[in-house]
Design a protein around this motif. Structure first.
Motif, PDB file in Angstrom:
ATOM      1  N   GLU A 138       0.760  -1.188   0.117  1.00 45.30           N
ATOM      2  CA  GLU A 138      -0.076  -0.075   0.042  1.00 45.30           C
ATOM      3  C   GLU A 138       0.899   1.276   0.016  1.00 45.30           C
ATOM      4  OE1 GLU A 138      -4.037  -1.202   2.464  1.00 45.30           O
ATOM      5  OE2 GLU A 138      -2.228  -0.979   3.681  1.00 45.30           O
ATOM      6  N   VAL A 139       0.363   2.270  -0.765  1.00 45.62           N
ATOM      7  CA  VAL A 139       0.838   3.622  -0.573  1.00 45.62           C
ATOM      8  C   VAL A 139       0.173   4.612   0.209  1.00 45.62           C
ATOM      9  CG1 VAL A 139       1.821   5.654  -1.707  1.00 45.62           C
ATOM     10  CG2 VAL A 139       2.326   3.341  -2.689  1.00 45.62           C
ATOM     11  N   GLU A 140       0.760   5.171   1.313  1.00 47.00           N
ATOM     12  CA  GLU A 140      -0.119   6.287   1.739  1.00 47.00           C
ATOM     13  C   GLU A 140       0.154   7.656   1.083  1.00 47.00           C
ATOM     14  OE1 GLU A 140      -0.027   8.855   6.132  1.00 47.00           O
ATOM     15  OE2 GLU A 140       0.815   6.826   6.142  1.00 47.00           O
ATOM     16  N   ILE A 141      -1.084   8.075   0.711  1.00 46.64           N
ATOM     17  CA  ILE A 141      -1.320   9.534   0.063  1.00 46.64           C
ATOM     18  C   ILE A 141      -2.239  10.430   0.847  1.00 46.64           C
ATOM     19  CG2 ILE A 141      -1.864  10.696  -2.072  1.00 46.64           C
ATOM     20  CD1 ILE A 141      -1.423   8.030  -3.597  1.00 46.64           C
ATOM     21  N   ARG A 142      -1.692  11.495   1.332  1.00 48.28           N
ATOM     22  CA  ARG A 142      -2.262  12.172   2.124  1.00 48.28           C
ATOM     23  C   ARG A 142      -3.299  11.711   3.128  1.00 48.28           C
ATOM     24  NH1 ARG A 142      -2.056  14.435  -2.833  1.00 48.28           N
ATOM     25  NH2 ARG A 142      -3.985  13.395  -3.557  1.00 48.28           N
ATOM     26  N   GLY A 143      -2.686  10.844   4.052  1.00 49.47           N
ATOM     27  CA  GLY A 143      -3.362  10.007   5.070  1.00 49.47           C
ATOM     28  C   GLY A 143      -4.272   8.766   4.669  1.00 49.47           C
ATOM     29  N   LYS A 144      -4.342   8.394   3.338  1.00 45.81           N
ATOM     30  CA  LYS A 144      -5.266   7.378   2.995  1.00 45.81           C
ATOM     31  C   LYS A 144      -4.465   6.504   2.478  1.00 45.81           C
ATOM     32  CE  LYS A 144      -9.411  10.136   2.153  1.00 45.81           C
ATOM     33  NZ  LYS A 144     -10.600  10.358   1.200  1.00 45.81           N
ATOM     34  N   LEU A 145      -4.779   5.113   2.516  1.00 49.98           N
ATOM     35  CA  LEU A 145      -4.131   4.126   1.983  1.00 49.98           C
ATOM     36  C   LEU A 145      -4.541   3.472   0.383  1.00 49.98           C
ATOM     37  CD1 LEU A 145      -3.042   1.984   5.203  1.00 49.98           C
ATOM     38  CD2 LEU A 145      -1.908   3.828   4.160  1.00 49.98           C
ATOM     39  N   TYR A 146      -3.672   3.301  -0.325  1.00 49.91           N
ATOM     40  CA  TYR A 146      -4.088   3.043  -1.953  1.00 49.91           C
ATOM     41  C   TYR A 146      -3.377   1.610  -2.201  1.00 49.91           C
ATOM     42  CZ  TYR A 146      -6.122   7.586  -2.292  1.00 49.91           C
ATOM     43  OH  TYR A 146      -6.832   8.779  -1.992  1.00 49.91           O
ATOM     44  N   PRO A 147      -3.992   0.406  -2.720  1.00 51.45           N
ATOM     45  CA  PRO A 147      -3.422  -0.549  -3.037  1.00 51.45           C
ATOM     46  C   PRO A 147      -2.268  -0.160  -4.162  1.00 51.45           C
ATOM     47  CG  PRO A 147      -5.444  -0.627  -3.888  1.00 51.45           C
ATOM     48  CD  PRO A 147      -5.299   0.538  -3.187  1.00 51.45           C
ATOM     49  N   VAL A 148      -1.035  -1.204  -4.240  1.00 50.10           N
ATOM     50  CA  VAL A 148      -0.256  -1.274  -5.147  1.00 50.10           C
ATOM     51  C   VAL A 148       0.144  -2.627  -5.419  1.00 50.10           C
ATOM     52  CG1 VAL A 148       0.486   1.119  -4.911  1.00 50.10           C
ATOM     53  CG2 VAL A 148       1.771  -0.456  -3.776  1.00 50.10           C
ATOM     54  N   VAL A 149       0.889  -2.857  -6.501  1.00 51.97           N
ATOM     55  CA  VAL A 149       1.472  -4.408  -6.671  1.00 51.97           C
ATOM     56  C   VAL A 149       2.738  -4.080  -7.250  1.00 51.97           C
ATOM     57  CG1 VAL A 149       0.227  -4.648  -8.884  1.00 51.97           C
ATOM     58  CG2 VAL A 149       1.039  -6.401  -7.584  1.00 51.97           C
ATOM     59  N   VAL A 150       3.697  -5.006  -6.950  1.00 51.24           N
ATOM     60  CA  VAL A 150       5.164  -5.128  -7.356  1.00 51.24           C
ATOM     61  C   VAL A 150       5.000  -5.543  -8.782  1.00 51.24           C
ATOM     62  CG1 VAL A 150       7.376  -5.930  -7.192  1.00 51.24           C
ATOM     63  CG2 VAL A 150       6.191  -5.183  -5.087  1.00 51.24           C
ATOM     64  N   VAL A 151       5.663  -5.044  -9.728  1.00 51.08           N
ATOM     65  CA  VAL A 151       5.463  -5.693 -11.127  1.00 51.08           C
ATOM     66  C   VAL A 151       6.744  -5.523 -11.877  1.00 51.08           C
ATOM     67  CG1 VAL A 151       3.062  -4.666 -11.515  1.00 51.08           C
ATOM     68  CG2 VAL A 151       5.145  -3.188 -12.243  1.00 51.08           C
ATOM     69  N   LYS A 152       6.823  -6.243 -12.908  1.00 52.11           N
ATOM     70  CA  LYS A 152       8.172  -6.297 -13.637  1.00 52.11           C
ATOM     71  C   LYS A 152       8.735  -5.274 -14.197  1.00 52.11           C
ATOM     72  CE  LYS A 152      10.621  -9.200 -17.002  1.00 52.11           C
ATOM     73  NZ  LYS A 152      10.580 -10.343 -18.071  1.00 52.11           N
ATOM     74  N   LYS A 153       9.891  -4.867 -14.096  1.00 54.13           N
ATOM     75  CA  LYS A 153      10.489  -3.510 -14.856  1.00 54.13           C
ATOM     76  C   LYS A 153      11.131  -3.943 -16.425  1.00 54.13           C
ATOM     77  CE  LYS A 153      13.355  -2.628 -11.347  1.00 54.13           C
ATOM     78  NZ  LYS A 153      14.410  -2.167 -10.451  1.00 54.13           N
ATOM     79  N   PRO A 154      10.950  -3.124 -17.166  1.00 53.17           N
ATOM     80  CA  PRO A 154      10.263  -1.523 -17.149  1.00 53.17           C
ATOM     81  C   PRO A 154       8.718  -1.631 -17.104  1.00 53.17           C
ATOM     82  CG  PRO A 154      11.043  -2.231 -19.455  1.00 53.17           C
ATOM     83  CD  PRO A 154      11.515  -3.328 -18.631  1.00 53.17           C
TER      84      PRO A 154
END
Length: 381
Positions: free
Chosen positions: A356-372
């Motif tokens: 999760e990423v915290e943006i202005r006090g709220k949590l948003y889901p993220v997922v690890v992906v392949k680069k690039p």
């Protein structure tokens, strides 16, 4: 990316300007302070400029970057000690992306080393392009660590213009002004040629993930080339588009994604580290230990599945506990989703890991992906 505010002459009175500054100003470019320079952040808009590079051709004034000419009878051997990459495999006209390291294995700067071969007198010649923010630091480091090797350095940073022409139509647009057949120049190849009938150094490299070229010229010729490219439909682009383009290609930005406290193995730049192919170099002991024992953290690519855009410094969490922070993040114009990169503990670095990423006090889901995040179908192999 630098803040896109107009420079304040009272607080930043000593900003440098490139020889192409007036041409950008004439196009009503929005300017921003960047690494001590007053640079265009956008001309018509970041998304439009970004899209032109992905679909046609864009050009960037990157004259603020450091440009060091190097030469010496044992140039490659001397430079070998300063970088983790094996430079002895380079043939004249070839280049390598590599790193200057400190004794702790930290990255002083990421650079491109261009090997030009031997001169008529038998001296090895080369060119090194470094980041604007680290230009003075790099110069001092090279001066100190090449002392006594017979290698001579010449700082061309203020004497030359550097223009990057990037995109699937870059070769077609640029060819009209270049004496050499550009189709014969391979990726990471470089030549000394004539541009607008004047001497120029040209490389098929870039920082956008697209095929393209970087052209180094005398200022008056650079200004003419900029105007000629503009006349044939090449889009002028600023730092804003350069940042979103390089992020989609998962290319690191020095000072945000990599610095003196990050090692190549942590930063996903292990391809620059060739321990078996070479002898001693600065930082080798640390990197050898990391190679054997593994690293505690890794720089990973993150995609957001919902709203919100990750920005530099935003916390990355797992089950409510902070495990890292975003180093670079943006909306991706090509993918139409928010993306970012962050250092996280190695056990959270596997593809598919949910965070999760915290943006202005709220949590948003993220997922690890392949680069690039994005791999251009137009780029030379």
């Amino acid at each position: 990316m630098a803040k896109s505010s107009q420079p304040n002459p009272e607080t930043e009175p000593n900003l440098l300007r490139t020889p192409l500054y007036e041409l950008s100003a004439a196009l009503n470019a929005r300017m921003t302070p960047f690494s001590g320079w007053e640079m265009p952040v956008q001309y018509t808009g970041v998304v439009e400029e970004h899209t032109k590079v992905r679909t046609a051709a864009g050009m960037f004034d990157i004259s603020h970057m450091g440009k060091f000419a190097v030469q010496g009878e044992n140039l490659l051997e001397a430079f070998q000690y300063l970088v983790p990459s094996d430079l002895t495999t380079l043939q004249p006209g070839e280049a390598k992306y590599t790193l200057l390291l400190n004794p702790s294995g930290g990255i002083i700067d990421d650079i491109i080393f261009y090997y030009q071969g031997r001169s008529d007198t038998g001296v090895q010649r080369g060119m090194t392009i470094v980041n604007a923010a680290t230009c003075s630091k790099d110069w001092e480091w090279l001066q100190t660590h090449l002392a006594g090797t017979g290698v001579q350095l010449q700082d061309l940073s203020r004497q030359k213009v550097l223009i990057a022409v990037q995109g699937p139509q870059a070769e077609e647009k640029l060819q009209q002004f270049v004496a050499t057949n550009l189709s014969e120049l391979r990726s990471f190849g470089h030549i000394e040629t004539l541009v607008l009938a004047e001497p120029a150094f040209m490389a098929r490299t870039g920082y956008t993930g697209e095929d393209g070229f970087e052209v180094m010229l005398n200022p008056e010729v650079g200004a003419r080339l900029w105007q000629e490219l503009l006349a044939v439909g090449v889009t002028p682009c600023g730092l804003g588009a350069r940042d979103t383009l390089r992020l989609e290609a998962a290319m690191a930005l020095y000072g945000q994604d990599i610095d003196d406290n990050t090692t190549p193995l942590e930063a996903g730049l292990g391809f620059c580290v060739q321990l078996e192919a070479k002898g001693d170099f600065i930082g080798r002991e640390v990197l050898a230990a990391q190679k054997q024992n593994g690293v505690e953290r890794r720089l990973v690519a993150l995609e957001m599945s919902g709203r919100g855009i990750p920005r530099h410094g935003y916390p990355v969490l797992f089950e409510g506990q902070r495990v890292g922070e975003i180093t670079s993040g943006s909306w991706s114009p090509t993918l139409s989703r928010a993306i970012g990169i962050a250092y996280v503990p190695t056990h959270f670095a596997k593809i598919g890991q949910e965070l999760e990423v915290e943006i202005r006090g709220k949590l948003y889901p993220v997922v690890v992906v392949k680069k690039p995040f994005y791999r251009s179908p137009h780029r030379q192999k």
